[in-house]
Design an enzyme around this catalytic site. Structure first.
Site, PDB file in Angstrom:
ATOM      1  NE  ARG A   1      29.224  11.068  61.600  1.00 35.04           N
ATOM      2  CZ  ARG A   1      30.521  11.233  61.801  1.00 35.04           C
ATOM      3  NH1 ARG A   1      31.049  10.984  62.973  1.00 35.04           N
ATOM      4  NH2 ARG A   1      31.295  11.686  60.865  1.00 35.04           N
TER       5      ARG A   1
ATOM      6  CE  LYS B   1      12.146   7.960  35.900  1.00 40.14           C
ATOM      7  NZ  LYS B   1      12.155   6.493  35.806  1.00 40.14           N
TER       8      LYS B   1
END
Lengths: 307, 307, 307
Positions: free
Chosen positions: A56, A85
């Site tokens: 929300r 990564k």
């Protein structure tokens, strides 16, 4: 606001808060009436960086930007991103400032938004940083209280999980600026943390703590209910006992003033019985909806400031 | 349409359907020619609430809203949402109506869209509710049939999995309004459910059932092929036998009329051989593309009605 | 460009590349100055089909399209899509061309973009196909080099993982068109593949290989650093040794020309020390940001061509 970023509710003076709420009221009125908005950002693109899920808050910022005529780009889930990564937050936000005219950041680490704001030139809005701040939630709470009961001479009861509730800590801190009378109601195990009580005390706040709602309900203008999270309890029975004790239903509210406003940051589980939803007390869906005009005001003030 | 919501295909009279299809044809023509649309919604934000994944229905509604000049906000995946914290559907949609001017809902529970429509003031469009309805799919099927073969005096064959195919049940029900001749072709184990056959019978539909496509292929105007789902079969051999038997290829269509139109709700696996794709029979990609103008028409009628 | 699709960097002549870069410079200048863009696409919807995650390429294309005034529809993750039901890439893109005026495709399979381009009538942009091509990355690299150092008479060093780096192979191939002097620096185990060396040789490129950066650093105009991926090494010690050896820090750059430009496709892990970030050498965040004007130029040329 003279700020370029919104990192913590505490950085806002009472005048800053009132400026945001006044602006929100203008947007709110324009949305309601269908008249033209007091400001529009048709060429603006806002970057959404949510390192934790948040339906929300994210939808609300996205709606706010789109209602302002602009658009968003969303980093998507962290699983799919360069974060996997091994990229640092500082690097990620420095890349993303090339995409957006502003960055809305939610991150599990306290202080993440402040850190990000030091690395980029576009406005950063903190949409929650772990146990830290969630200032736009505080602003929409203040807006809702002001619309429903006024912020002057306010008597508010805050009930439920006061220990872990980031929302509650921010709101209480902000209310010290408005000399509110605050009553905190919780089981002993979920009491307001000592550090927050200390801060409120230092700010000269008028604070009382209770373990029973009945003690204080009749004098309240606003009752702010929070979710008691099952996962906080080692024991299901213990949870059920506490959850049941603080559930608000029609019987509970017999003792309340007719003008009482009931709020809740949602999602709720069992804290407020559905039978309250259609009464004049209920203001929690309105509260959620207020996220849009309040965030429109916030974005407006930050983006216009930044130009 | 006098409706505020689109919950079930069955709520649409023949006149309603024709009104949607006529409007879709206007949007379709405008998109094709690049001329200006018959209606635009530049300030409208549509909320997408998909409790189950659905690439093409979602992309199609999103494209429709964006082609109308508006925008969408997407609840995202349920895993990332308040639903995980135990929020009820009624609460979720009452929060989300604060973000969108309409709600497109897909939900695994039959009846979810109707329930949601009772809690909110903005239009709700059912984008699939479990074994229940998927009315925008039915409308795009009807539009495709009307464009390709006309809805009057239609002879249609529906082949494949008739037992579990929600799409098929809705389409068949809708076709009773147009006095279509319907032929149902399936292995015995995937026959149309008794309840659907009963409803069609009650509606006075002209229905016949077959286990061999050859029996009926030459007289068809439209052949509607559905996917046979591997997971319906306890046994891989049984699946392969049935899947092979009902595969449509160039040889199969030797017996068909030159004017035959082949449809498929997609995705297909092996039901239609790729060699059909470049023939005049193939209409399934066009059918998918028709989702955009049909959903534009649907949104236009609901949103203009709602103002 | 006379092409309808952008599938491989190799399909672009030197004149094509220069046309894209010139156009990118126009968009870049307009974005910087806030003046009106040289082209806008307010009615255009671009479809994003990412079969593999890619935060920055996706956000960059999305931003580019939105800065052009258009919008995107996103297929979302493959897990949620029809692909899971066994749909072929050819079918998926033929459905999706009904939603978008162009398709940006990332796919794990080499050749996927070319294949897709043969099935649809809208422009397809390859945003990475496995070990294959990623031409928009190459174009933004070329743009960054041109802005920082010029493409004429360029001496560039490319350091790091030259074996697996798709980015490096594309860039090196493209640079042969500009007669650049190329120095490749890597540990023996991550040397440029024989096939790429052969292609460069065939193209008459001026190429030298090194195992030490010091040998060549002083004469470089551009140092292009790539990430050395931990997962390429069977042994953590071996990784640490190589990673440490090729890390660029302030000491390393003592030997460099004052005009050296350091680039990196990002995300970085340890290849470039943060102390470089605030020096005039650092150009990697600018490089990432250049993705927006370059992709705007690319989309502009493909979409205007297609009309």
């Amino acid at each position: 606001m003279r700020q370029d970023h919104l990192v913590a509710a505490g950085q806002l003076s009472r005048a800053d808060v009132e400026r945001v709420l006044d602006r929100a009221a203008e947007f709110d009125a324009a949305l309601e009436s269908g008249e033209s908005l007091p400001a529009r950002y048709p060429e603006t693109v806002l970057a959404l960086c949510f390192y934790e899920p948040s339906t929300r808050t994210k939808m609300s910022f996205e709606t706010a930007m789109k209602r302002l005529g602009g658009d968003v780009v969303d980093m998507g889930s962290v699983d799919a991103s360069s974060v996997k990564k091994g990229e640092s937050l500082a690097d990620t936000v420095r890349v993303i400032e090339g995409y957006g005219d502003g960055i809305v950041l939610r991150h599990p680490r306290e202080g993440a938004a402040r850190m990000a704001s030091e690395f980029v030139d576009v406005p950063v809005v903190n949409a929650g940083d772990g146990a830290g701040q969630h200032p736009s939630q505080t602003l929409l709470d203040l807006y809702t209280i002001r619309e429903a009961a006024g912020l002057d001479d306010l008597t508010i009861g805050i009930v439920g999980d006061l220990k872990y509730g980031r929302t509650v800590h921010s709101l209480a801190t902000a209310l010290t600026e408005f000399d509110a009378h605050m009553h905190f109601v919780s089981p002993d195990s979920l009491r307001l943390p000592r550090s927050v009580r200390f801060d409120l005390h230092e700010a000269g706040a008028q604070v009382r703590e209770h373990t029973e709602l009945d003690d204080v309900l009749p004098e309240l203008d606003v009752l702010y209910v929070t979710r008691i999270q099952r996962e906080r309890f080692p024991d299901e029975d213990e949870y059920q006992k506490v959850a049941g004790e603080f559930q608000i239903d029609a019987d509970t509210l017999d003792a309340a003033s007719d003008d009482l406003t009931v709020m809740h940051p949602l999602p709720r589980v069992d804290e407020i019985a559905p039978e309250i939803d259609d009464t004049d007390y209920a203001n929690y869906f309105e509260q959620a909806h207020n996220g849009v005009p309040v965030r429109m005001a916030l974005l407006d003030l930050l983006l216009s400031n930044h130009e």
